[in-house]
Design an enzyme around this catalytic site. Sequence first.
Site, PDB file in Angstrom:
ATOM      1  NE  ARG A 122      -4.059   1.789   0.856  1.00  0.00           N
ATOM      2  CZ  ARG A 122      -5.088   1.949   0.483  1.00  0.00           C
ATOM      3  NH1 ARG A 122      -5.256   1.566  -1.074  1.00  0.00           N
ATOM      4  NH2 ARG A 122      -6.073   2.699   0.773  1.00  0.00           N
ATOM      5  CB  THR A 392      -9.229  -0.865  -7.483  1.00  0.00           C
ATOM      6  OG1 THR A 392      -9.325   0.445  -6.752  1.00  0.00           O
ATOM      7  CG2 THR A 392      -8.795  -2.144  -7.020  1.00  0.00           C
ATOM      8  CG  ASP A 434      -8.552   5.270  -0.115  1.00  0.00           C
ATOM      9  OD1 ASP A 434      -9.742   5.648  -0.517  1.00  0.00           O
ATOM     10  OD2 ASP A 434      -8.172   4.015  -0.644  1.00  0.00           O
ATOM     11  CB  SER A 463      -7.040  -0.562   1.280  1.00  0.00           C
ATOM     12  OG  SER A 463      -7.499  -1.104   0.409  1.00  0.00           O
ATOM     13  N   GLY A 485     -13.596  -1.144  -6.696  1.00  0.00           N
ATOM     14  CA  GLY A 485     -15.045  -0.605  -5.984  1.00  0.00           C
ATOM     15  C   GLY A 485     -15.036   0.085  -4.653  1.00  0.00           C
TER      16      GLY A 485
HETATM   17  O1  DON Z   1      -7.806   1.021  -1.288  1.00  0.00           O
HETATM   18  C1  DON Z   1      -9.106   1.439  -1.553  1.00  0.00           C
HETATM   19  O2  DON Z   1     -10.106   0.647  -0.812  1.00  0.00           O
HETATM   20  C2  DON Z   1      -9.567   1.972  -2.640  1.00  0.00           C
HETATM   21  N1  DON Z   1      -8.665   3.013  -2.950  1.00  0.00           N
HETATM   22  C3  DON Z   1     -10.041   1.198  -3.457  1.00  0.00           C
HETATM   23  C4  DON Z   1     -10.407   2.243  -4.884  1.00  0.00           C
HETATM   24  C5  DON Z   1     -11.117   1.515  -5.784  1.00  0.00           C
HETATM   25  O3  DON Z   1     -11.451   0.105  -5.726  1.00  0.00           O
HETATM   26  C6  DON Z   1     -11.552   1.910  -7.128  1.00  0.00           C
HETATM   27  N2  DON Z   1     -12.257   1.164  -8.007  1.00  0.00           N
HETATM   28  N3  DON Z   1     -13.374   1.254  -8.586  1.00  0.00           N
END
Ligand code: DON
Length: 586
Positions: A122, A392, A434, A463, A485
């Site tokens: 991360r 993502t 985030d 995350s 997502g």
């Molecule tokens: O780490 C996370 O939870 C978010 N940054 C994930 C972002 C994500 O899944 C975007 N996709 N649609």
Amino acid sequence: MLLSHRIVRRTLTDIVAIGAALACMACRQAAADASRARGRADSTWSLVAHPVTAAHAMVASNSTLASGAGVEVLRAGGNAVDAAVATGFALAVTHPEAGNIGGGGYMVIRMADGRTAALDYREIAPLGASRDMFIDSAGHRTRASTVGYLASGVPGSVAGLTAALARYGTLPLSRVMAPAVRLAEKGFVVDSFLASSVRENQELIARFGGRAVFLPHGTPIAVGDRLVQADLARTLRRIASGGSAAFYRGVIARQIADEMSRGAGLITRADLSRYAPVWREPLRGTYRGYTLLTMPPSSSGGVTLLETLNVLEATGPPAPAMSERYLHRVVESLRRAFVDRNTRLGDPAFVANPIDRLTSKEYARALAAAIDSARATPTADFEAAAREGTNTTHYSVVDAHGNAVATTTTLNDLYGSGVYVQGAGFFLNDEMDDFTARPGVPNSFGLVQGASNAIAPGKRMLSAMAPTIVLDSAGQLALVLGSRGGPRIITSVLQVLLGVIDGHLSLGDAMAAPRIHHQAWPDTVWFERHGVAVGTLDSLAAAGYALAPAPFSPGGYVGRVIAVARRGDQYEAVVDPRTSGGAIGY
Ligand code: DON
């Protein structure tokens, strides 16, 4: 209650196609019963999955070219980790909206000999970051956490992929990166998914250096164009020969730092040189006889998934999919797990995460016992929650030995912060969003989080990514899955698991089935349009739920899962029909 009625009224208006069914209560009930019997919501639900089967090995990702890179490495004698690393670097070339070397991610590994590992790569907040950096003088969250130079955390992908290869791979880095280098250098033909992705995000891309590559002559690349990424090819070659040091201490580090100084960003060469991925023990939990290996913090994904499953298990035998009882239990379980997620979890290097308690069966039984079997429990009733006030990509790989890798990686939003490292040819993430900008202030996913996830220099932002490997009751590999997502990662992975384990559905049917989403705050149950029978929506509204069609873009869908299942002595892969990509096996 008032709110829920308002939302339900809007919902009913929206579902004009089945308006006739609203004419009488009896018809509505009959339609709902029939839907339940089918395990589907109504006849207009139309998603269909297209499983791919193979006898020996499988790579499934959001890009068929990137899956091909993984298979090429498997055929050259590599194992699942070699293939996952090849796929990861190839995604940075062929799936630039999310595949990346300027972001970060998580990997869960299970080797056929029983060894397991979880790798946390991360991003971390730069040393110059501060707690309130995204709050303006009026106390509002600014856009700087999502767009532009301040939005980026220190990237972890290159460190993570190379660390995974060094510990579990069998081939040299230059070999596993060869397909990615080739795809960047020689180019590949732009497909309709990439063309529309660039077109829809052209405003963001045009603001930074990526415009020269993705908007040549001022217009977006189009279907049939050959996309060559010469700077990225050079960068990948540097990594292939110099390893992670080339990125964190060499020429690429200087290019990132130079880009940051062009836009008053915070990431310095010191930030880059101190970045390190962290090997962790995978979280291990069980659900109705299956064992899950999943990602511990700094992702909340595994804890929240296990807590939800434990609470559901404690509510008794499974209810029929999408029935009122099923939705009531799923939402109440998610609500409790998300309240804990949003208030108690954060980077374990900075805050104590009560993982053992949150994932214990005993705690789940207590939570389940407090669920009112007839009514919604408002999120506001949870003291902690009330006090605290996209993009993502996942890929799953299995090889002929039975080694399995689940990886989710991200830039956060599509094309991350938009900032493109000039000369180096890649986008930087906007992962700083985030973090909790301020307790009680929602982030771009609407997550209302607490102080545990406050910004601090060198800290990993919490995350929701949930790469997960599932074993059956005999300890055999059953499923390798994950999603994109944001918070919907947790709910979509959950619902695919429920379809396979509780509903005994094939992987394809479990992936195509409608989904809902609930994340505690806002206290709304989002459903995929036509995914829940109208009678069921009415009953849930009467039980106190606020309901609305999922507003998530694109398509109003919940999550995009990529999964590989073992079926007898074969592998079956399914790319979510809600997204692009492809699985290749042999
Ligand atoms: O780490 C996370 O939870 C978010 N940054 C994930 C972002 C994500 O899944 C975007 N996709 N649609």
